[in-house]
Structure formats: structure tokens, C-alpha cells
Enzyme design. Structure first.
Site, mmCIF file in Angstrom:
data_model
loop_
_atom_site.group_PDB
_atom_site.id
_atom_site.type_symbol
_atom_site.label_atom_id
_atom_site.label_comp_id
_atom_site.label_asym_id
_atom_site.label_seq_id
_atom_site.Cartn_x
_atom_site.Cartn_y
_atom_site.Cartn_z
ATOM 1 N N ASP A 4 0.863 -1.184 0.000
ATOM 2 C CA ASP A 4 0.000 0.000 0.000
ATOM 3 C C ASP A 4 0.901 1.236 0.000
ATOM 4 O OD1 ASP A 4 -2.345 1.731 0.329
ATOM 5 O OD2 ASP A 4 -3.333 -0.072 1.073
ATOM 6 N N HIS A 17 -12.424 -1.623 -8.416
ATOM 7 C CA HIS A 17 -13.709 -0.916 -8.535
ATOM 8 C C HIS A 17 -13.580 0.580 -8.230
ATOM 9 C CE1 HIS A 17 -15.198 -1.329 -4.056
ATOM 10 N NE2 HIS A 17 -13.977 -0.872 -4.133
#
Length: 424
Positions: free
Chosen positions: A275, A326
């Protein structure tokens, strides 16, 4: 009453009675008497299926028996209930109510520094939805099982604040966003931009403040513990043990909660959680605070990495993108996948764990409505939408003609599907 409606009422009523009976018998067999039904993922398979069937039948009965003319009345109540929850969360009412025991409205209003009459009004509306409880004729306030869980789980508290202070004002600006930017798909022309008066993308906005980054990461962790999004569904969606001691790269893995869940279930797998660097620093600390067994933590390491840079870990067994793609329009989603391709070896796979929108009415309404809700949430925050299987196929074709969807599976009760990609 026409025959079709009569038949529907009888069918759903019968399903409620049958499913509720099975669940009640199961609860009677337990040594401890639970204050609320256990998590869907911890229930025996037959009881879990009965719970899903009960929820669906109950919501269908509710809609069938409501007077069509009362639709706006019910929507108004729903709106005010949401406003009540936001008010209670904002003033942290749940933190002032004793975990075990009660407190008077007067003392609660004094501790929270809010008007007592208004506190009563908001609490009593919330109580109609089983959030908090009132005891005795003197009006003492105590926790319900729901509010007690909210008060006792730090990640749920983060999620509650995120809902109250971010999701709510963002959704309220959706009409203005459509009016201002019709048909826009730009990441910085969203309801969130209007609600918080900024000009970057949502992820640019939260990255500028460490507190926002932590709140979002913990909110996503909390979401992953709810029945419909629980990480146990991912554990059951693939034969992970077949990977042996392979490496799973958890791309955009935030706090590492998904990797922890997989590591606990599959003791040979190793994990790299990637991340943004600022997220990684907080996630390492959070993992240490959990005091997990060494057998789990020694198999998880964190790495700073951007989705839009080439994947640095070569030849992993799985590259996992759980609720990542998404958030991005098609062009960016294609680029994210292309950045993984050079790292793949012949046996490597890419796993996409995301919503695959169904045909309308093809799955239980209790699940479809959450998918449709997420569809709109994405639009309000990132100007994207959830994708159908046709949409996912189109993205994969754009990435490479050598990349194909090998398998798509949705575990019963899960909102997310697992899309398995391999090169050919």
C-alpha cells in the site's frame, strides 16, 4: 387481493416460519444464550442458509404488506433514522453509555454536552431500530447488542465516524454533482469534491491527512468483518492450500486484515501486503497491537508500493486485488493489471475480489440492494461504478490477449465474487 399477491404472502410467510424455527432450535442447543444471532460465517451451513432465507423472506413480506401510498412516509422515517444515527455518532453517545449497566438521560446529556430533550428524541428513534435500549419507567439508557458492539470495537467506531462525517455529506451532494458535471468520469468531479470543497481525487484527499488515512483504512477493515463482506468468504472461494508455501501479494492491502485472515486459515502461505508508504507505517503498528501468534506475523511483511508502478515482487503464486479495481475507471484499472503482467510466471494467478453486478432480480434482494448501494457509493466518491461480468471481460481483453478469466465464483452469502485470471 389478487391470487399472485396471496401466493407470494403465503410462500414468504411459510419461509419465515420454517427458517426461524430452524434458527431457534439451533440457538436452544447452544450452551450460552447469545444476545444476538452469531456471525453468518460462524454458523453451521444449514443454519447460515436458513438465516439468508429468513432475511430475504422478511424483507419481501415487509415490502408486500406496506401500503404503496406510504412510500414517502417510510422514506422520511428512514432518512430521519440515518440523521439520528449520524447525530449520536457525532456526539459519541455510544462511548458514554456503560458497556454493562445504564445511565440516565440527564447524566448522558451532561457528559455528551448535548440538550437532554434532543438526546431523548434521537435515542428513542434509534431504539426503534434496536440501537440502544431504554430500561424501566424512569427512562434509563443502556446498550442494545448492536450499540454495545459498536462501542466495543475500535474499527467499527472508525467506520461509524466515517459514515457520519464522510459518507452522509457526500451522498447529500450527489444531485449537485450530476447537475454540475453531467456524464463526467473524472476522478475529481464527484459528490465528494463538492461536499468537501477540494479539487483532487478522493484518494488524493485522504492521503493529505494521516488521520483521514487511518480512518479510511480502519473503516475498510471493519467492513470486511461484516457478514456480506467477511474475509472468510475469500478463504472458501479457492483451494488456497494447493499453493503450498507460495507468496500472496495483497495489493492495496491496507491494514493487512485480509492477509491475516488467510494466514490464520492456511499456515504455509506467505504474504506481502502493499500500500502507500504512509498506510504501511500505520498498518505495521496496528498489526503489532493485535498481538497475533508469531506463526502468523512472521509470514506477513509490508511493502510501500503504488498501483501505477510495475509490480516489484516477481513470480508470486497470487496477486490479490480485493476491492481495489472498482475504485478506478476502466483505463486506470487496465493499467493496474498491466503493471502486474511482467511479474507473472507460468503458474502465477491474478485474483480480483470485487462485486460482479447481477441481472436485476436474479439474486436475493438483501444482497442485491447492497451491491446497488455500493454501485452508487463508488459513483459519489470516485466517479466509477460496479461492473457486470461483461464489463470485467472487456477490461481483461484490453489488458492483454494472453490474459483470460479462468474462473468466477461467489460464495453463498457474499457480496464479492472471486475472478481468477491466468495467462495463456
Amino acid at each position: 387481493m389478487d391470487e399472485r399477491l396471496s401466493s407470494q404472502l403465503e410462500r414468504y410467510a411459510s419461509q419465515v416460519a420454517s427458517s426461524a424455527g430452524l434458527i431457534a432450535e439451533h440457538l436452544k442447543s447452544l450452551k450460552d444464550d447469545p444476545s444476538m444471532l452469531p456471525n453468518q460465517t460462524t454458523l453451521p451451513t444449514t443454519i447460515g442458509a436458513a438465516k439468508l432465507e429468513l432475511e430475504e423472506a422478511a424483507i419481501q413480506l415487509l415490502h408486500l404488506t406496506r401500503d404503496p401510498g406510504d412510500v414517502l412516509t417510510n422514506l422520511t422515517v428512514d432518512l430521519q433514522f440515518i440523521c439520528a444515527v449520524r447525530w449520536l455518532l457525532h456526539f459519541k453517545i455510544h462511548t458514554f453509555v456503560p458497556q454493562d449497566g445504564t445511565i440516565s438521560y440527564q447524566e448522558l446529556s451532561h457528559m455528551a454536552k448535548v440538550p437532554e430533550k434532543l438526546l431523548r428524541s434521537y435515542l428513542r428513534l434509534a431504539m426503534t431500530g434496536h440501537l440502544f435500549q431504554e430500561y424501566g419507567t424512569t427512562g434509563m439508557v443502556g446498550h442494545s447488542p448492536v450499540s454495545r458492539k459498536l462501542a466495543g470495537d475500535p474499527t467499527l467506531d472508525y467506520w461509524g465516524q466515517y459514515f457520519a462525517e464522510t459518507v452522509f455529506p457526500t451522498a447529500a451532494k450527489n444531485v449537485d454533482a450530476t447537475a454540475t458535471w453531467p456524464d463526467s468520469n473524472k476522478l475529481n468531479e464527484t459528490a465528494h469534491n463538492l461536499a468537501f470543497d477540494h479539487h483532487g481525487s478522493f484518494f488524493d484527499y485522504i492521503s493529505q491527512d494521516p488521520a483521514r488515512t487511518v480512518e479510511f483504512a480502519n473503516s475498510m477493515k471493519a467492513v470486511s468483518t461484516t457478514n456480506l463482506f467477511d474475509t472468510s468468504h475469500l478463504c472458501k472461494s479457492f483451494e488456497w492450500s494447493s499453493l503450498g508455501d507460495g507468496v500472496v501479494v495483497d495489493i492495496g492491502g491496507s491494514t493487512g486484515h485480509v492477509s491475516v485472515s488467510l494466514a490464520e486459515s492456511f499456515p504455509r502461505l506467505r504474504f506481502v501486503v502493499q500500500d502507500r508508504p504512509e498506510v504501511v507505517l500505520n498498518s505495521i503498528q496496528r498489526l503489532e497491537e493485535r498481538e497475533l501468534p508469531v506463526s502468523v506475523t512472521t509470514r506477513i511483511r509490508f511493502q510501500g508500493h503504488s498501483l501505477f508502478h510495475l509490480q516489484p515482487v516477481k513470480g508470486a503464486a497470487v496477486y490479490l486485488l480485493r476491492q481495489i479495481l472498482h475504485d478506478w475507471p476502466d483505463q486506470e484499472a487496465v493499467q493496474i493489471l498491466r503493471n502486474i503482467l511482467p511479474a507473472l510466471e507460468p503458474k502465477s494467478r491474478i485474483f480480483i475480489a470485487d462485486i460482479v453486478l447481477p441481472e436485476t432480480g436474479s439474486i436475493p434482494a438483501t444482497q442485491e440492494r447492497v451491491m446497488r448501494c455500493n454501485d452508487l457509493l463508488l459513483h459519489q466518491f470516485t466517479n466509477t461504478l460496479e461492473r457486470t461480468l461483461k464489463d470485467w471481460l472487456a477490461i481483461v481483453r484490453q489488458v492483454s490477449d494472453k490474459l483470460q478469466i479462468q474462473h468466477v465464483y461467489r460464495d453463498p452469502g457474499s457480496i464479492l465474487s472471486l475472478i481468477v485470471l491466468r495467462t495463456v
